[in-house]
Design a protein around this motif. Structure first.
Motif, PDB file in Angstrom:
ATOM      1  N   LEU A   1      33.320 -11.719  38.183  1.00  0.00           N
ATOM      2  CA  LEU A   1      31.857 -10.696  38.626  1.00  0.00           C
ATOM      3  C   LEU A   1      31.318  -9.803  37.423  1.00  0.00           C
ATOM      4  O   LEU A   1      32.238  -9.186  36.741  1.00  0.00           O
ATOM      5  CB  LEU A   1      32.804  -9.212  39.539  1.00  0.00           C
ATOM      6  N   VAL A   2      30.104 -10.090  37.490  1.00  0.00           N
ATOM      7  CA  VAL A   2      29.838  -9.151  36.058  1.00  0.00           C
ATOM      8  C   VAL A   2      28.037  -8.215  37.044  1.00  0.00           C
ATOM      9  O   VAL A   2      27.679  -8.805  37.686  1.00  0.00           O
ATOM     10  CB  VAL A   2      28.514 -10.108  35.353  1.00  0.00           C
ATOM     11  N   ILE A   3      28.942  -6.889  36.373  1.00  0.00           N
ATOM     12  CA  ILE A   3      28.023  -6.302  36.939  1.00  0.00           C
ATOM     13  C   ILE A   3      27.270  -5.520  35.571  1.00  0.00           C
ATOM     14  O   ILE A   3      27.562  -4.344  34.906  1.00  0.00           O
ATOM     15  CB  ILE A   3      29.290  -4.694  37.539  1.00  0.00           C
ATOM     16  N   SER A   4      25.827  -5.147  36.026  1.00  0.00           N
ATOM     17  CA  SER A   4      25.144  -4.415  35.166  1.00  0.00           C
ATOM     18  C   SER A   4      24.670  -2.939  36.044  1.00  0.00           C
ATOM     19  O   SER A   4      24.355  -2.607  37.413  1.00  0.00           O
ATOM     20  CB  SER A   4      23.708  -4.878  35.237  1.00  0.00           C
ATOM     21  N   SER A   5      24.964  -1.811  35.623  1.00  0.00           N
ATOM     22  CA  SER A   5      25.487  -0.566  35.730  1.00  0.00           C
ATOM     23  C   SER A   5      24.693   0.361  35.161  1.00  0.00           C
ATOM     24  O   SER A   5      24.906   0.682  33.446  1.00  0.00           O
ATOM     25  CB  SER A   5      26.336  -0.146  36.619  1.00  0.00           C
TER      26      SER A   5
ATOM     27  N   GLU B   1      31.581   4.181  37.621  1.00  0.00           N
ATOM     28  CA  GLU B   1      31.290   3.406  38.684  1.00  0.00           C
ATOM     29  C   GLU B   1      32.005   1.986  37.734  1.00  0.00           C
ATOM     30  O   GLU B   1      33.020   1.049  38.520  1.00  0.00           O
ATOM     31  CB  GLU B   1      30.346   3.384  39.086  1.00  0.00           C
ATOM     32  N   LEU B   2      31.911   1.826  36.768  1.00  0.00           N
ATOM     33  CA  LEU B   2      32.212   0.933  35.865  1.00  0.00           C
ATOM     34  C   LEU B   2      33.578   1.248  35.229  1.00  0.00           C
ATOM     35  O   LEU B   2      34.348  -0.166  35.384  1.00  0.00           O
ATOM     36  CB  LEU B   2      30.847   0.796  34.775  1.00  0.00           C
ATOM     37  N   GLU B   3      33.413   1.871  35.101  1.00  0.00           N
ATOM     38  CA  GLU B   3      35.340   2.458  34.425  1.00  0.00           C
ATOM     39  C   GLU B   3      35.964   1.845  35.589  1.00  0.00           C
ATOM     40  O   GLU B   3      37.260   1.427  35.398  1.00  0.00           O
ATOM     41  CB  GLU B   3      35.424   3.819  33.983  1.00  0.00           C
ATOM     42  N   GLU B   4      35.897   2.362  36.973  1.00  0.00           N
ATOM     43  CA  GLU B   4      36.426   2.640  38.019  1.00  0.00           C
ATOM     44  C   GLU B   4      37.089   1.030  39.074  1.00  0.00           C
ATOM     45  O   GLU B   4      37.884   0.371  38.577  1.00  0.00           O
ATOM     46  CB  GLU B   4      36.044   2.946  39.327  1.00  0.00           C
ATOM     47  N   ILE B   5      35.795  -0.405  38.672  1.00  0.00           N
ATOM     48  CA  ILE B   5      35.748  -0.892  38.940  1.00  0.00           C
ATOM     49  C   ILE B   5      36.144  -2.391  37.569  1.00  0.00           C
ATOM     50  O   ILE B   5      37.014  -3.057  38.124  1.00  0.00           O
ATOM     51  CB  ILE B   5      34.403  -1.953  39.546  1.00  0.00           C
ATOM     52  N   CYS B   6      35.501  -2.273  36.842  1.00  0.00           N
ATOM     53  CA  CYS B   6      35.944  -3.713  35.447  1.00  0.00           C
ATOM     54  C   CYS B   6      36.710  -3.323  34.855  1.00  0.00           C
ATOM     55  O   CYS B   6      37.367  -2.020  34.495  1.00  0.00           O
ATOM     56  CB  CYS B   6      34.680  -3.011  34.347  1.00  0.00           C
ATOM     57  N   ASP B   7      37.067  -4.429  34.648  1.00  0.00           N
ATOM     58  CA  ASP B   7      38.434  -4.676  33.803  1.00  0.00           C
ATOM     59  C   ASP B   7      37.910  -4.988  32.361  1.00  0.00           C
ATOM     60  O   ASP B   7      38.980  -4.899  31.596  1.00  0.00           O
ATOM     61  CB  ASP B   7      39.296  -5.634  33.904  1.00  0.00           C
ATOM     62  N   TYR B   8      36.618  -5.391  32.464  1.00  0.00           N
ATOM     63  CA  TYR B   8      36.485  -5.609  30.613  1.00  0.00           C
ATOM     64  C   TYR B   8      35.036  -5.323  30.457  1.00  0.00           C
ATOM     65  O   TYR B   8      34.182  -4.806  31.917  1.00  0.00           O
ATOM     66  CB  TYR B   8      36.892  -7.286  30.868  1.00  0.00           C
ATOM     67  N   ALA B   9      34.131  -4.679  29.863  1.00  0.00           N
ATOM     68  CA  ALA B   9      33.021  -4.545  29.287  1.00  0.00           C
ATOM     69  C   ALA B   9      32.297  -5.055  27.857  1.00  0.00           C
ATOM     70  O   ALA B   9      32.986  -5.303  26.813  1.00  0.00           O
ATOM     71  CB  ALA B   9      33.006  -3.391  29.511  1.00  0.00           C
ATOM     72  N   ALA B  10      30.756  -5.196  27.975  1.00  0.00           N
ATOM     73  CA  ALA B  10      30.523  -5.202  26.868  1.00  0.00           C
ATOM     74  C   ALA B  10      29.564  -4.150  27.034  1.00  0.00           C
ATOM     75  O   ALA B  10      28.346  -3.909  27.773  1.00  0.00           O
ATOM     76  CB  ALA B  10      29.488  -6.561  26.737  1.00  0.00           C
TER      77      ALA B  10
ATOM     78  N   VAL C   1      33.175 -14.267  29.384  1.00  0.00           N
ATOM     79  CA  VAL C   1      33.420 -13.161  30.215  1.00  0.00           C
ATOM     80  C   VAL C   1      34.752 -13.744  30.517  1.00  0.00           C
ATOM     81  O   VAL C   1      34.231 -15.447  30.978  1.00  0.00           O
ATOM     82  CB  VAL C   1      32.625 -13.280  31.122  1.00  0.00           C
ATOM     83  N   PRO C   2      35.530 -13.071  30.777  1.00  0.00           N
ATOM     84  CA  PRO C   2      36.691 -13.565  30.920  1.00  0.00           C
ATOM     85  C   PRO C   2      37.235 -14.381  32.328  1.00  0.00           C
ATOM     86  O   PRO C   2      36.130 -13.855  33.061  1.00  0.00           O
ATOM     87  CB  PRO C   2      37.834 -13.326  30.846  1.00  0.00           C
ATOM     88  N   SER C   3      37.576 -15.543  32.840  1.00  0.00           N
ATOM     89  CA  SER C   3      37.273 -16.079  34.189  1.00  0.00           C
ATOM     90  C   SER C   3      37.830 -14.589  35.072  1.00  0.00           C
ATOM     91  O   SER C   3      39.212 -14.595  34.456  1.00  0.00           O
ATOM     92  CB  SER C   3      37.958 -17.331  34.899  1.00  0.00           C
ATOM     93  N   GLY C   4      38.113 -14.967  35.871  1.00  0.00           N
ATOM     94  CA  GLY C   4      38.353 -13.495  37.467  1.00  0.00           C
ATOM     95  C   GLY C   4      37.922 -11.793  36.772  1.00  0.00           C
ATOM     96  O   GLY C   4      38.788 -11.601  37.832  1.00  0.00           O
ATOM     97  N   SER C   5      38.142 -11.822  36.079  1.00  0.00           N
ATOM     98  CA  SER C   5      37.642 -10.365  35.127  1.00  0.00           C
ATOM     99  C   SER C   5      36.538  -9.563  36.143  1.00  0.00           C
ATOM    100  O   SER C   5      35.366 -10.074  36.695  1.00  0.00           O
ATOM    101  CB  SER C   5      37.272 -10.162  33.596  1.00  0.00           C
ATOM    102  N   VAL C   6      36.379  -8.496  36.125  1.00  0.00           N
ATOM    103  CA  VAL C   6      35.004  -7.728  36.739  1.00  0.00           C
ATOM    104  C   VAL C   6      34.883  -7.567  35.409  1.00  0.00           C
ATOM    105  O   VAL C   6      35.606  -6.504  34.655  1.00  0.00           O
ATOM    106  CB  VAL C   6      35.421  -7.195  37.653  1.00  0.00           C
ATOM    107  N   PHE C   7      34.079  -8.103  35.133  1.00  0.00           N
ATOM    108  CA  PHE C   7      32.927  -7.425  33.960  1.00  0.00           C
ATOM    109  C   PHE C   7      31.546  -6.540  33.437  1.00  0.00           C
ATOM    110  O   PHE C   7      30.968  -6.938  34.470  1.00  0.00           O
ATOM    111  CB  PHE C   7      32.520  -8.670  32.975  1.00  0.00           C
ATOM    112  N   GLY C   8      31.467  -5.520  33.276  1.00  0.00           N
ATOM    113  CA  GLY C   8      30.325  -4.910  32.942  1.00  0.00           C
ATOM    114  C   GLY C   8      29.423  -5.007  32.014  1.00  0.00           C
ATOM    115  O   GLY C   8      29.937  -4.929  31.054  1.00  0.00           O
ATOM    116  N   LEU C   9      28.308  -4.418  32.430  1.00  0.00           N
ATOM    117  CA  LEU C   9      27.318  -4.900  30.999  1.00  0.00           C
ATOM    118  C   LEU C   9      26.931  -3.507  30.936  1.00  0.00           C
ATOM    119  O   LEU C   9      25.915  -3.183  31.629  1.00  0.00           O
ATOM    120  CB  LEU C   9      25.801  -5.769  31.786  1.00  0.00           C
TER     121      LEU C   9
END
Ligand code: ATP
Length: 334
Positions: free
Chosen positions: A212-216, A221-230, A53-61
């Motif tokens: 920020l790591v967000i599971s959803s 919503e994740l497409e809007e907010i996140c810049d990375y995802a797994a 998870v890159p530092s400073g990113s918003v990361f979606g799970l």
């Protein structure tokens, strides 16, 4: 991006301000998983998963039911230990509570607030547990409650809050003390659309101040907010990376056409176009292009020119596939 730790110097309530200048707090990857597996008896909930998870990113799970998101989230939060592999958070084991105190904020999915406590007192208590003095804890609690637009609830009993208000107080507790990493499990689940929109806005405003790591389950919503995802499925990592890559927004266009001509051969002949597919039910044209030849904006210009020339009528045009479509393709269980 890459602004981690900056917020720590802006806040009056952060007891870790001196830590923020500590070299240990400068990380390229805020969280790193290497071959992480979690076994519950015979069930392998997470299988040999590696990503950063890159530092400073918003990361979606991301992943369907049973994919292993909550298990992964719980290992990141230090609630569960991996059965095998390594997981580090700010270069520490998530269970290294002393080293990580005040640096990680967590909103679990089903977080319950103590019904008899006053909101303000509860937040002050949690901030004090991070090692803040009463004065700093009060300032931090007020700042985070203001951030979730809930300062009016300072003297309200937690048990009388609506579901949406309780979720925002939960967010406020996750933000206490300006943590470097904030983990949010299903932050908008069960909220009505207006409240969910407000929660997304609050989370969006945090962008750049922490990782920020967000599971959803809400892929839009994740497409809007996140810049990375797994993307996980049945415990395995299917893919991970920048959202722009996952949605192919740098190499694909989606064009919706109204009734009228569909000049797919003419679009196929545009320099840089690699493939064109048309779904005649939805009248959606997918154009895959070579991004070394032209960027998405240039391809939109070229495609629009050709389509108008052939009297096609464009209803909508967008870059890349919807994340939802991508996840469906990748997690197709046939
Ligand atoms: N404590 C446990 N004991 C046994 N099996 C478990 C436990 N926790 C999770 N599992 C199993 O591990 C798998 C992954 O579960 P997990 O809750 O991590 O998935 P998820 O992606 O969060 O799913 P959902 O979207 O439904 O919440 C599932 O098969 C689940 O039944």
């Amino acid at each position: 991006m890459g602004r981690e730790g900056q917020g720590a110097e802006d806040t009056i309530a952060d007891p870790h301000a001196s830590d923020a200048r500590d070299a240990r707090d400068v990380h390229e990857a805020a969280i790193a998983l290497r071959g992480v597996t979690k076994q519950f008896g015979a069930v392998t909930a997470v299988k040999n998963v590696s990503f950063e998870v890159p530092s400073g990113s918003v990361f979606g799970l991301i992943g369907p039911n049973g994919a292993g998101k909550t298990t992964t989230f719980s290992m990141m939060a230090g609630y569960l230990a991996p059965s095998a592999g390594e997981l580090s958070l700010l270069d520490r084991a998530p269970r290294d509570v002393d080293a990580l105190r005040g640096k990680v904020g967590v909103l679990p999915q089903d977080a319950l607030l103590p019904p008899a406590e006053l909101v303000g007192e509860y937040l002050v208590f949690l901030a004090q547990l991070q090692g803040m003095t009463r004065a700093k804890a009060t300032a931090s609690a007020r700042a985070t409650l203001a951030e979730v637009e809930g300062l009016d609830w300072w003297k309200v009993r937690c048990g009388t809050l609506s579901h949406g208000m309780a979720k925002r107080v939960g967010l406020a507790q996750a933000f206490l003390g300006e943590p470097r990493v904030v983990l949010l499990d299903e932050p908008t689940a069960g909220l009505d659309p207006r409240v969910a929109y407000g929660v997304r806005r609050i989370i969006g405003a945090r962008k750049g101040r922490c990782t920020l790591v967000i599971s959803s389950h809400n892929l839009q919503e994740l497409e809007e907010i996140c810049d990375y995802a797994a993307i996980l499925d049945r415990g395995s990592l299917i893919t991970h990376g920048a959202m722009a890559e996952l949605t192919a927004s740098t190499s694909e266009l989606r064009i919706e056409l109204a009734q009228g001509p569909v000049p797919e051969d003419a679009v196929r002949a545009i320099e840089g176009v690699k493939a064109v597919a048309v779904d005649f039910n939805t009248r959606e044209m997918t154009v895959t292009f070579d991004r070394a030849v032209a960027d998405a904006e240039e391809m939109i210009r070229r495609a629009c020119g050709v389509l108008y020339h052939h009297q096609a009528r464009i209803s909508a045009i967008s870059k890349g596939r919807r994340l939802e479509q991508r996840v469906m393709e990748l997690t197709d269980r046939g």
